[in-house]
Design a protein around this motif. Structure first.
Motif, PDB file in Angstrom:
ATOM      1  N   UNK A  36       5.549  84.129 142.702  1.00 14.16           N
ATOM      2  CA  UNK A  36       6.930  84.387 142.328  1.00 14.16           C
ATOM      3  C   UNK A  36       6.958  85.214 141.049  1.00 14.16           C
ATOM      4  N   UNK A  37       7.840  86.188 141.025  1.00 15.81           N
ATOM      5  CA  UNK A  37       8.013  87.019 139.836  1.00 15.81           C
ATOM      6  C   UNK A  37       8.706  86.226 138.735  1.00 15.81           C
ATOM      7  N   UNK A  38       8.373  86.582 137.502  1.00 17.41           N
ATOM      8  CA  UNK A  38       9.060  85.991 136.352  1.00 17.41           C
ATOM      9  C   UNK A  38       9.021  86.975 135.192  1.00 17.41           C
ATOM     10  N   UNK A  39       9.895  86.745 134.241  1.00 17.41           N
ATOM     11  CA  UNK A  39       9.927  87.545 133.021  1.00 17.41           C
ATOM     12  C   UNK A  39      10.561  86.692 131.932  1.00 17.41           C
ATOM     13  N   UNK A  40      10.345  87.071 130.686  1.00 16.80           N
ATOM     14  CA  UNK A  40      10.892  86.326 129.559  1.00 16.80           C
ATOM     15  C   UNK A  40      11.987  87.114 128.861  1.00 16.80           C
ATOM     16  N   UNK A  41      12.940  86.361 128.329  1.00 16.46           N
ATOM     17  CA  UNK A  41      14.005  86.926 127.513  1.00 16.46           C
ATOM     18  C   UNK A  41      13.896  86.290 126.139  1.00 16.46           C
ATOM     19  N   UNK A  42      13.777  87.118 125.110  1.00 15.39           N
ATOM     20  CA  UNK A  42      13.644  86.653 123.736  1.00 15.39           C
ATOM     21  C   UNK A  42      14.948  86.917 122.995  1.00 15.39           C
ATOM     22  N   UNK A  43      15.389  85.930 122.222  1.00 20.14           N
ATOM     23  CA  UNK A  43      16.572  86.124 121.383  1.00 20.14           C
ATOM     24  C   UNK A  43      16.513  85.146 120.218  1.00 20.14           C
ATOM     25  N   UNK A  44      17.272  85.430 119.183  1.00 22.58           N
ATOM     26  CA  UNK A  44      17.265  84.559 118.010  1.00 22.58           C
ATOM     27  C   UNK A  44      18.582  84.682 117.254  1.00 22.58           C
ATOM     28  N   UNK A  45      18.846  83.694 116.408  1.00 29.52           N
ATOM     29  CA  UNK A  45      20.014  83.720 115.539  1.00 29.52           C
ATOM     30  C   UNK A  45      19.847  82.665 114.455  1.00 29.52           C
ATOM     31  N   UNK A  46      20.765  82.677 113.493  1.00 29.05           N
ATOM     32  CA  UNK A  46      20.812  81.686 112.419  1.00 29.05           C
ATOM     33  C   UNK A  46      22.190  81.045 112.436  1.00 29.05           C
ATOM     34  N   UNK A  47      22.245  79.776 112.039  1.00 30.43           N
ATOM     35  CA  UNK A  47      23.511  79.055 111.937  1.00 30.43           C
ATOM     36  C   UNK A  47      23.553  78.340 110.592  1.00 30.43           C
ATOM     37  N   UNK A  48      24.498  78.675 109.708  1.00 28.37           N
ATOM     38  CA  UNK A  48      24.584  77.978 108.422  1.00 28.37           C
ATOM     39  C   UNK A  48      25.185  76.578 108.562  1.00 28.37           C
ATOM     40  N   UNK A  49      24.768  75.689 107.658  1.00 29.54           N
ATOM     41  CA  UNK A  49      25.312  74.336 107.571  1.00 29.54           C
ATOM     42  C   UNK A  49      25.706  74.061 106.128  1.00 29.54           C
ATOM     43  N   UNK A  50      26.716  73.219 105.951  1.00 28.12           N
ATOM     44  CA  UNK A  50      27.182  72.852 104.614  1.00 28.12           C
ATOM     45  C   UNK A  50      26.629  71.506 104.162  1.00 28.12           C
ATOM     46  N   UNK A  51      25.396  71.227 104.531  1.00 27.31           N
ATOM     47  CA  UNK A  51      24.704  70.006 104.105  1.00 27.31           C
ATOM     48  C   UNK A  51      23.263  70.377 103.772  1.00 27.31           C
ATOM     49  N   UNK A  52      22.568  69.469 103.107  1.00 27.22           N
ATOM     50  CA  UNK A  52      21.170  69.723 102.754  1.00 27.22           C
ATOM     51  C   UNK A  52      20.319  69.882 104.011  1.00 27.22           C
ATOM     52  N   UNK A  53      19.166  70.492 103.851  1.00 27.52           N
ATOM     53  CA  UNK A  53      18.265  70.724 104.986  1.00 27.52           C
ATOM     54  C   UNK A  53      17.846  69.408 105.642  1.00 27.52           C
ATOM     55  N   UNK A  54      17.495  68.416 104.862  1.00 25.70           N
ATOM     56  CA  UNK A  54      17.061  67.126 105.412  1.00 25.70           C
ATOM     57  C   UNK A  54      18.203  66.452 106.174  1.00 25.70           C
ATOM     58  N   UNK A  55      19.411  66.493 105.606  1.00 28.12           N
ATOM     59  CA  UNK A  55      20.561  65.901 106.310  1.00 28.12           C
ATOM     60  C   UNK A  55      20.829  66.634 107.623  1.00 28.12           C
ATOM     61  N   UNK A  56      20.755  67.956 107.599  1.00 30.05           N
ATOM     62  CA  UNK A  56      20.984  68.742 108.813  1.00 30.05           C
ATOM     63  C   UNK A  56      19.922  68.428 109.865  1.00 30.05           C
ATOM     64  N   UNK A  57      18.667  68.372 109.459  1.00 29.98           N
ATOM     65  CA  UNK A  57      17.587  68.070 110.392  1.00 29.98           C
ATOM     66  C   UNK A  57      17.805  66.703 111.040  1.00 29.98           C
ATOM     67  N   UNK A  58      18.044  65.692 110.213  1.00 37.15           N
ATOM     68  CA  UNK A  58      18.242  64.341 110.750  1.00 37.15           C
ATOM     69  C   UNK A  58      19.417  64.302 111.722  1.00 37.15           C
ATOM     70  N   UNK A  59      20.492  65.012 111.419  1.00 37.30           N
ATOM     71  CA  UNK A  59      21.655  65.040 112.297  1.00 37.30           C
ATOM     72  C   UNK A  59      21.305  65.751 113.606  1.00 37.30           C
ATOM     73  N   UNK A  60      20.609  66.876 113.521  1.00 37.62           N
ATOM     74  CA  UNK A  60      20.283  67.669 114.717  1.00 37.62           C
ATOM     75  C   UNK A  60      19.373  66.931 115.689  1.00 37.62           C
ATOM     76  N   UNK A  61      18.467  66.119 115.183  1.00 44.85           N
ATOM     77  CA  UNK A  61      17.518  65.441 116.079  1.00 44.85           C
ATOM     78  C   UNK A  61      17.994  64.048 116.482  1.00 44.85           C
TER      79      UNK A  61
END
Length: 157
Positions: free
Chosen positions: A1-26
């Motif tokens: 079967x044929x396949x191919x990859x699509x690459x993309x990226x972006x950033x999303x700002x948060x108004x909390x500390x990195x540790x708080x954002x990480x804990x919330x996201x996971x």
């Protein structure tokens, strides 16, 4: 079967500390799809402290679609990966990292590597699909950033 990859990226700002954002996201929850503006059901199976399986059924224009994902957490780097292990884009992988941006600010750095199983389309078509995937994921993360803001705003009261 044929396949191919699509690459993309972006950033999303948060108004909390990195540790708080990480804990919330996971902190995966059954209502995550509602928080992302979609109809769906999520089940979470914890394998161990840094590994889990998400089974998501999302209702789209073509009806329900189920995907299983292996999520690996890297708490030291405030990062995680999400690898599709079942579903139409099996073997796709998504990378997430939370980066601090000063006091009470952070951002998500996202990289998507989606595998599509079909004959490879033109480069122009791949670029257009990458932009569509980016816009859809960015929209969902914008909604999640608002949900995060609401959750932390409520906690501060």
């Amino acid at each position: 079967m044929d396949s191919y990859s699509i690459h993309y990226s972006f950033n999303q700002p948060f108004d909390v500390s990195a540790k708080m954002a990480f804990d919330w996201c996971i902190d995966y929850r059954p209502d995550d799809w509602r928080r992302m503006g979609k109809k769906g059901i999520r089940t979470i199976k914890r394998i161990n402290e840094d590994t889990l399986i998400l089974t998501d059924t999302v209702v789209g224009e073509d009806g329900p679609l189920t995907k299983r994902r292996l999520v690996r957490l890297n708490s030291e780097r405030l990062a995680w990966t999400n690898t599709h292990i079942a579903g139409p884009n099996k073997h796709s992988q998504f990378w997430y990292q939370i980066v601090g941006r000063g006091h009470e600010k952070s951002r998500l750095d996202f990289i998507g590597l989606q595998v599509n199983y079909e004959k490879r389309p033109s480069s122009t078509r791949i670029a257009r699909v990458a932009e569509e995937l980016k816009a859809d994921d960015k929209r969902m993360w914008s909604l999640l950033a608002e949900e995060m803001r609401k959750d932390f705003h409520t906690q501060k009261r």
